[in-house]
Write a protein that holds these residues in place. Structure first.
Motif, mmCIF file in Angstrom:
data_model
loop_
_atom_site.group_PDB
_atom_site.id
_atom_site.type_symbol
_atom_site.label_atom_id
_atom_site.label_comp_id
_atom_site.label_asym_id
_atom_site.label_seq_id
_atom_site.Cartn_x
_atom_site.Cartn_y
_atom_site.Cartn_z
ATOM 1 N N ALA A 191 -8.587 -1.967 -3.106
ATOM 2 C CA ALA A 191 -8.569 -1.154 -1.885
ATOM 3 C C ALA A 191 -7.933 0.212 -2.122
ATOM 4 O O ALA A 191 -7.624 0.920 -1.174
ATOM 5 C CB ALA A 191 -7.814 -1.894 -0.775
ATOM 6 N N SER A 192 -7.733 0.566 -3.403
ATOM 7 C CA SER A 192 -7.243 1.895 -3.794
ATOM 8 C C SER A 192 -5.817 2.184 -3.352
ATOM 9 O O SER A 192 -5.487 3.305 -2.975
ATOM 10 C CB SER A 192 -8.183 2.999 -3.265
ATOM 11 O OG SER A 192 -9.485 2.820 -3.750
ATOM 12 N N ALA A 193 -4.949 1.151 -3.376
ATOM 13 C CA ALA A 193 -3.530 1.399 -3.122
ATOM 14 C C ALA A 193 -2.961 2.263 -4.242
ATOM 15 O O ALA A 193 -3.344 2.126 -5.401
ATOM 16 C CB ALA A 193 -2.771 0.076 -3.039
ATOM 17 N N ARG A 194 -2.040 3.154 -3.884
ATOM 18 C CA ARG A 194 -1.455 4.037 -4.889
ATOM 19 C C ARG A 194 -0.553 3.266 -5.849
ATOM 20 O O ARG A 194 -0.565 3.490 -7.049
ATOM 21 C CB ARG A 194 -0.657 5.169 -4.219
ATOM 22 C CG ARG A 194 -0.241 6.251 -5.195
ATOM 23 C CD ARG A 194 0.432 7.408 -4.511
ATOM 24 N NE ARG A 194 1.811 7.090 -4.145
ATOM 25 C CZ ARG A 194 2.729 8.022 -3.900
ATOM 26 N NH1 ARG A 194 2.396 9.299 -3.949
ATOM 27 N NH2 ARG A 194 3.959 7.682 -3.566
ATOM 28 N N SER A 195 0.253 2.355 -5.306
ATOM 29 C CA SER A 195 1.098 1.496 -6.130
ATOM 30 C C SER A 195 1.222 0.139 -5.447
ATOM 31 O O SER A 195 1.145 0.041 -4.228
ATOM 32 C CB SER A 195 2.483 2.117 -6.341
ATOM 33 O OG SER A 195 3.206 2.142 -5.127
ATOM 34 N N ILE A 196 1.420 -0.893 -6.254
ATOM 35 C CA ILE A 196 1.537 -2.261 -5.749
ATOM 36 C C ILE A 196 2.796 -2.882 -6.330
ATOM 37 O O ILE A 196 2.940 -2.980 -7.555
ATOM 38 C CB ILE A 196 0.308 -3.111 -6.128
ATOM 39 C CG1 ILE A 196 -0.985 -2.465 -5.618
ATOM 40 C CG2 ILE A 196 0.438 -4.526 -5.587
ATOM 41 C CD1 ILE A 196 -2.248 -3.100 -6.169
ATOM 42 N N THR A 197 3.704 -3.303 -5.453
ATOM 43 C CA THR A 197 4.928 -3.980 -5.872
ATOM 44 C C THR A 197 4.866 -5.420 -5.403
ATOM 45 O O THR A 197 4.730 -5.684 -4.202
ATOM 46 C CB THR A 197 6.169 -3.291 -5.293
ATOM 47 O OG1 THR A 197 6.222 -1.936 -5.739
ATOM 48 C CG2 THR A 197 7.437 -4.013 -5.735
ATOM 49 N N ALA A 198 4.960 -6.342 -6.344
ATOM 50 C CA ALA A 198 5.004 -7.766 -6.008
ATOM 51 C C ALA A 198 6.456 -8.145 -5.729
ATOM 52 O O ALA A 198 7.282 -8.155 -6.644
ATOM 53 C CB ALA A 198 4.440 -8.602 -7.147
ATOM 54 N N VAL A 199 6.758 -8.412 -4.460
ATOM 55 C CA VAL A 199 8.105 -8.814 -4.065
ATOM 56 C C VAL A 199 8.152 -10.336 -4.130
ATOM 57 O O VAL A 199 7.570 -11.026 -3.294
ATOM 58 C CB VAL A 199 8.450 -8.302 -2.659
ATOM 59 C CG1 VAL A 199 9.873 -8.704 -2.279
ATOM 60 C CG2 VAL A 199 8.286 -6.787 -2.581
ATOM 61 N N VAL A 200 8.837 -10.862 -5.155
ATOM 62 C CA VAL A 200 8.856 -12.301 -5.420
ATOM 63 C C VAL A 200 10.297 -12.794 -5.261
ATOM 64 O O VAL A 200 11.053 -12.824 -6.240
ATOM 65 C CB VAL A 200 8.329 -12.615 -6.834
ATOM 66 C CG1 VAL A 200 8.147 -14.109 -7.028
ATOM 67 C CG2 VAL A 200 7.022 -11.875 -7.092
ATOM 68 N N PRO A 201 10.699 -13.158 -4.047
ATOM 69 C CA PRO A 201 12.087 -13.616 -3.854
ATOM 70 C C PRO A 201 12.453 -14.801 -4.739
ATOM 71 O O PRO A 201 13.585 -14.900 -5.213
ATOM 72 C CB PRO A 201 12.118 -13.986 -2.368
ATOM 73 C CG PRO A 201 11.042 -13.172 -1.735
ATOM 74 C CD PRO A 201 9.961 -13.096 -2.773
#
Length: 402
Positions: free
Chosen positions: A168-178
């Protein structure tokens, strides 16, 4: 508003007094406002030698752009926009998987945002379907999804969410994995074993994540398994604040590590409790999820013992340690852990009466049937929210611990 901020939109045909025009206004970071206006006939400076009153700023013998009530329209639009999304958060998007939506909602509330719209469902054969239901082009996306039980389902859902955001063309993706599943498989103890912690890190990276944010990884080497930046935050600050509210006298307190592998964690915990003394339980593990306590290193007689670990799974290790502490004369025993995995028979062991209180965080949702009177659940939403804010604004994350 200055004239230089106007942009006129019209067709290629010559303009006439009946040509409809639209005015796009912009100021600073405020969004453009589309306002309907009309082009009036040119007005001379004078008629029959008598001066004619012209609007302020108008040039004689040139057409006048009339924009009825444009100032009020502009103020209403910009006020509406500033209330809904502050300029500093315009590109920040939060999404939650199905693993822990309650925590994700608390994080969104801390940041003053609403969770983004995302559709996660499972087909009849168990396959997972994910669709992002709003535009995230050019946005910084944070996906909140602990890989808690059922680990494989939640891990696969996280990977598909990352892939959907990348496409979906996100600029950056951060996986928040508690809670990072498979973290205990971080080394080879015997021959022909898999290092699943590294494999999981590779999967998240290859799916398209640009960064990982995790709380209390089982071991420090897990950070090195990722080929992308990892922000490792510690949930101990939340537990320390809670223990401080109990006002336990410093001289009565001793921090205990339930095994030799957790000594560094317990030492850091004790240092923040006014350099409380440290004790260590020597443990031998005969099989997975099976532990046997051998002896105790340190003095706990007449003291309040605080057992510190990163997670409680079947509770065998921490319960056996508590029994030894009670046998050695500890007045009270508290169990503190960030991740409440609570695999059977954890609840039976923890509620058997050996603990004064069991303190955990909400990185993993605790099912209602696993709640017992001695259990206290603390929220890490503020910690996660502040970390996300700092990552988004390129601020220091380490300062949270200093």
């Amino acid at each position: 508003m200055q004239a230089s901020s106007y942009r006129y939109l019209a067709g290629a045909k010559p303009l006439s007094t009946s040509t409809p025009l639209y005015l796009l206004t912009s100021a600073g970071r405020a969004p453009a406002v589309r306002v309907h206006c009309t082009l009036q006939e040119a007005r001379p400076a004078a008629v029959n030698g008598v001066p004619v009153g012209l609007p302020k700023g108008a040039v004689p013998n040139r057409p006048i752009l009339e924009v009825p009530d444009w100032e009020n329209q502009y103020r209403r639009h910009t006020a509406r926009h500033s209330q809904s999304t502050p300029a500093s958060l315009s590109r920040l998007r939060l999404f939650s998987g199905t693993a822990n939506p309650t925590l994700a909602n608390e994080v969104a509330h801390y940041l003053g945002l609403e969770l983004g719209k995302i559709k996660c469902k499972r087909f009849a054969d168990g396959e997972i379907y994910v669709q992002v239901q709003e535009s995230i082009r050019g946005c910084d996306v944070f996906l909140i999804q602990p890989t808690c039980p059922p680990v494989n389902d939640h891990l696969m859902e996280l990977l598909i969410m990352v892939d959907a955001c990348r496409r979906a063309s996100a600029r950056s993706i951060t996986a928040v994995v508690p809670y990072y599943g498979y973290a205990r498989a971080d080394r080879k103890v015997q021959g022909r074993e898999s290092i699943a912690a590294k494999l999981t890190a590779n999967l998240i990276t290859e799916a398209g994540a640009d960064r990982v944010l995790a709380i209390d990884l089982h071991s420090g080497q897990c950070v090195g398994y990722f080929d992308i930046p990892v922000d490792h935050v510690y949930g101990e600050s939340v537990i320390l604040d809670y223990l401080a509210s109990k006002r336990i006298a410093t001289g009565d307190l001793v921090v205990v590590s339930p095994d030799v592998g957790g000594v560094a964690r317990a030492r850091a915990f004790a240092k923040k409790l006014n350099d409380a003394p440290l004790a260590i339980v020597d443990k031998r593990r005969s099989a997975h999820n099976v532990s046997e306590v051998m002896n105790l290193i340190g003095d706990v007689k007449g003291k309040v013992a605080v057992l510190v670990d990163d997670m409680i799974d079947t509770a065998g290790t921490i319960t056996n340690a508590a029994k030894v502490l009670a046998k050695e004369g500890a007045r009270e025993v508290y169990a503190c852990a960030t991740h409440a995995v609570f695999s059977p028979p954890a609840v039976e062991r923890l509620s058997s009466g050996v603990f004064q209180e069991v303190i955990v965080a909400n990185t993993i949702p605790v099912a209602p049937e696993n709640v017992f009177p001695q259990l206290t659940i603390l929220s890490v939403a503020n910690l996660l929210g502040e970390t996300i804010w700092r990552v988004y604004n390129a601020a220091s994350v380490q300062a949270l611990r200093d």
